[in-house]
Design a protein around this motif. Sequence first.
Motif, PDB file in Angstrom:
ATOM      1  N   ASN A  14      10.242   9.384  -6.822  1.00 18.51           N
ATOM      2  CA  ASN A  14      10.510   7.948  -6.871  1.00 18.51           C
ATOM      3  C   ASN A  14       9.188   7.184  -6.933  1.00 18.51           C
ATOM      4  N   TRP A  15       9.280   5.897  -7.315  1.00 15.38           N
ATOM      5  CA  TRP A  15       8.071   5.092  -7.473  1.00 15.38           C
ATOM      6  C   TRP A  15       8.161   3.804  -6.650  1.00 15.38           C
ATOM      7  N   VAL A  16       7.059   3.496  -6.003  1.00 16.80           N
ATOM      8  CA  VAL A  16       6.883   2.172  -5.415  1.00 16.80           C
ATOM      9  C   VAL A  16       6.393   1.250  -6.529  1.00 16.80           C
ATOM     10  N   LYS A  17       6.998   0.072  -6.633  1.00 18.77           N
ATOM     11  CA  LYS A  17       6.637  -0.856  -7.696  1.00 18.77           C
ATOM     12  C   LYS A  17       6.351  -2.240  -7.127  1.00 18.77           C
ATOM     13  N   LYS A  18       5.381  -2.902  -7.729  1.00 14.33           N
ATOM     14  CA  LYS A  18       5.064  -4.280  -7.363  1.00 14.33           C
ATOM     15  C   LYS A  18       6.047  -5.196  -8.088  1.00 14.33           C
ATOM     16  N   LEU A  19       7.282  -5.220  -7.579  1.00 17.99           N
ATOM     17  CA  LEU A  19       8.349  -5.990  -8.189  1.00 17.99           C
ATOM     18  C   LEU A  19       9.191  -6.632  -7.087  1.00 17.99           C
ATOM     19  N   PRO A  20       9.983  -7.663  -7.420  1.00 17.89           N
ATOM     20  CA  PRO A  20      10.915  -8.206  -6.422  1.00 17.89           C
ATOM     21  C   PRO A  20      11.872  -7.135  -5.915  1.00 17.89           C
ATOM     22  N   SER A  22      14.945  -6.940  -5.570  1.00 19.10           N
ATOM     23  CA  SER A  22      16.175  -6.726  -6.325  1.00 19.10           C
ATOM     24  C   SER A  22      15.961  -5.809  -7.524  1.00 19.10           C
ATOM     25  N   LEU A  23      14.706  -5.621  -7.928  1.00 16.02           N
ATOM     26  CA  LEU A  23      14.415  -4.834  -9.118  1.00 16.02           C
ATOM     27  C   LEU A  23      13.846  -3.460  -8.803  1.00 16.02           C
ATOM     28  N   SER A  24      13.607  -3.169  -7.542  1.00 15.97           N
ATOM     29  CA  SER A  24      13.009  -1.885  -7.204  1.00 15.97           C
ATOM     30  C   SER A  24      13.568  -1.379  -5.888  1.00 15.97           C
ATOM     31  N   ALA A  25      13.954  -0.103  -5.868  1.00 19.85           N
ATOM     32  CA  ALA A  25      14.423   0.483  -4.611  1.00 19.85           C
ATOM     33  C   ALA A  25      13.301   0.582  -3.597  1.00 19.85           C
ATOM     34  N   TYR A  26      12.064   0.672  -4.107  1.00 15.90           N
ATOM     35  CA  TYR A  26      10.897   0.799  -3.235  1.00 15.90           C
ATOM     36  C   TYR A  26       9.833  -0.212  -3.657  1.00 15.90           C
ATOM     37  N   PRO A  27      10.007  -1.480  -3.259  1.00 15.41           N
ATOM     38  CA  PRO A  27       9.003  -2.489  -3.593  1.00 15.41           C
ATOM     39  C   PRO A  27       7.741  -2.304  -2.761  1.00 15.41           C
ATOM     40  N   ALA A  28       6.608  -2.664  -3.310  1.00 16.75           N
ATOM     41  CA  ALA A  28       5.344  -2.606  -2.573  1.00 16.75           C
ATOM     42  C   ALA A  28       5.368  -3.647  -1.460  1.00 16.75           C
ATOM     43  N   GLU A  29       5.242  -3.183  -0.231  1.00 20.29           N
ATOM     44  CA  GLU A  29       5.234  -4.060   0.932  1.00 20.29           C
ATOM     45  C   GLU A  29       4.180  -3.569   1.919  1.00 20.29           C
ATOM     46  N   ASP A  30       3.625  -4.505   2.660  1.00 22.71           N
ATOM     47  CA  ASP A  30       2.630  -4.159   3.667  1.00 22.71           C
ATOM     48  C   ASP A  30       3.288  -3.398   4.818  1.00 22.71           C
ATOM     49  N   ILE A 171      -1.099   8.891  -5.930  1.00 25.95           N
ATOM     50  CA  ILE A 171      -2.393   8.210  -6.083  1.00 25.95           C
ATOM     51  C   ILE A 171      -2.305   7.098  -7.131  1.00 25.95           C
ATOM     52  N   ARG A 172      -1.441   7.280  -8.112  1.00 23.84           N
ATOM     53  CA  ARG A 172      -1.269   6.210  -9.104  1.00 23.84           C
ATOM     54  C   ARG A 172      -0.618   4.991  -8.456  1.00 23.84           C
ATOM     55  N   MET A 173       0.357   5.219  -7.585  1.00 25.99           N
ATOM     56  CA  MET A 173       0.979   4.102  -6.866  1.00 25.99           C
ATOM     57  C   MET A 173      -0.034   3.396  -5.968  1.00 25.99           C
ATOM     58  N   LEU A 174      -0.818   4.179  -5.232  1.00 27.54           N
ATOM     59  CA  LEU A 174      -1.811   3.573  -4.346  1.00 27.54           C
ATOM     60  C   LEU A 174      -2.825   2.765  -5.140  1.00 27.54           C
ATOM     61  N   ASN A 175      -3.166   3.252  -6.305  1.00 31.29           N
ATOM     62  CA  ASN A 175      -4.151   2.564  -7.136  1.00 31.29           C
ATOM     63  C   ASN A 175      -3.615   1.278  -7.746  1.00 31.29           C
ATOM     64  N   ASP A 176      -2.357   1.315  -8.216  1.00 29.69           N
ATOM     65  CA  ASP A 176      -1.827   0.234  -9.045  1.00 29.69           C
ATOM     66  C   ASP A 176      -0.975  -0.788  -8.306  1.00 29.69           C
ATOM     67  N   GLU A 177      -0.197  -0.345  -7.322  1.00 25.72           N
ATOM     68  CA  GLU A 177       0.904  -1.167  -6.830  1.00 25.72           C
ATOM     69  C   GLU A 177       0.633  -1.911  -5.523  1.00 25.72           C
ATOM     70  N   PHE A 178      -0.478  -1.631  -4.863  1.00 19.90           N
ATOM     71  CA  PHE A 178      -0.719  -2.216  -3.537  1.00 19.90           C
ATOM     72  C   PHE A 178      -1.932  -3.142  -3.502  1.00 19.90           C
ATOM     73  N   ASN A 179      -2.322  -3.661  -4.645  1.00 17.86           N
ATOM     74  CA  ASN A 179      -3.531  -4.488  -4.676  1.00 17.86           C
ATOM     75  C   ASN A 179      -3.400  -5.775  -3.863  1.00 17.86           C
ATOM     76  N   ASP A 180      -2.181  -6.258  -3.676  1.00 22.65           N
ATOM     77  CA  ASP A 180      -1.986  -7.462  -2.853  1.00 22.65           C
ATOM     78  C   ASP A 180      -2.370  -7.218  -1.396  1.00 22.65           C
ATOM     79  N   PHE A 181      -2.395  -5.942  -0.979  1.00 20.49           N
ATOM     80  CA  PHE A 181      -2.683  -5.601   0.420  1.00 20.49           C
ATOM     81  C   PHE A 181      -3.985  -4.808   0.558  1.00 20.49           C
ATOM     82  N   SER A 182      -4.672  -4.610  -0.551  1.00 16.97           N
ATOM     83  CA  SER A 182      -5.873  -3.784  -0.579  1.00 16.97           C
ATOM     84  C   SER A 182      -7.106  -4.590  -0.185  1.00 16.97           C
TER      85      SER A 182
END
Length: 349
Positions: A14-20, A22-30, A171-182
């Motif tokens: 599964n993928w964590v995504k920087k999305l609302p 409603s659009l992702s089962a695993y949204p990027a959250e702090d 590592i791709r998720m950590l690199n791409d999807e969590f920049n709001d909290f990085s």
Amino acid sequence: MTKAFVRHEPLFRNWVKKLPDSLSAYPAEDKRYHLVVSLACPWAHRCLMTRSLKGLEDCISVSIVHPVFARTKPTSSTDLHAGWQFETPGNPPVANSAGFGSIDCDDVLTGKPDPVISGAIYVRDIYERHMERDDHERFTEEQLATLKYSVPILWCKKTQKIVSNESSEIIRMLNDEFNDFSKCPQVDLFPPHLLNQIESVNSWVFTDINNGVYKCGFGKDQHSYDEAIETLFSSLDRAENILSKSKFLCGDTMTAADIRLFATLIRFDEVYVVYFKTNCKMIRSDYPNLLRFCSDIYHIPEIKKTVNMKHIKQHYYTSHPTLNYYAIIPKGPDFLKTLDEFKANRQSF
């Protein structure tokens, strides 16, 4: 039937995504996600390196397992599986699954049971908790039969489920999807202009080097070993040649391809040369450009703090009784000292 080592595909993708939401089962959250790792495992190590380089320590928590495999069903007379275990600092030393060795429970361990995934004594418990739910229905019998209770695991605290156990995708998720909290959002291990080159390099580094050392170590006949070691050193020579002309594998920018290669090279002289019989050459004496590359990456502070050679050696030399029954850990060659000396010698000129 092949006697070569075969690595099975991870089942959780599964993928964590920087999305609302409603659009992702695993949204990027702090603070929603948690990593379960071993400091010894090269696949988990690259996730730790990426987390550190991106400054995500406050966003994504981590559990660190004991380096020695233990029986995961210790009261069973038929289930002899041995795997990763949680332990508490200061607990009595741990023997391997054959009853040999005495490996301390040091201060980097995060506790038994796991403090985040309640009740987990073994990594196997995390998988079985997940599989007790309806997810097992989407896997084939063959997939379930070859399921490995591996690390790393990216765990969702909210759903109490495994998000992923595929390190390259974590590592791709950590690199791409969590920049709001990085704390270091400017760090990009997958720069767009180098993506094709990274993928090209990764294809042979993974197959021939990352996985290649395991093919050497766990092959079950001479032919499998001979094929694997020829391929391994051919690709190490290839990397040496590339690094004679550029600082990193894809030019002057450090990328995920370098993190992938480094995770194997840092373990090579200390473990693989002896344990996996990859003794044709050593990084410290036969590959000057790979040695320089290792020193450059190791001395990045965010990388250096993720390297724990004690756990690396304790895990490999004690966890597989078929390879080292009495769990005796070799003393040398102190590769980290070699890297420090290499850096000091360069600075003296």
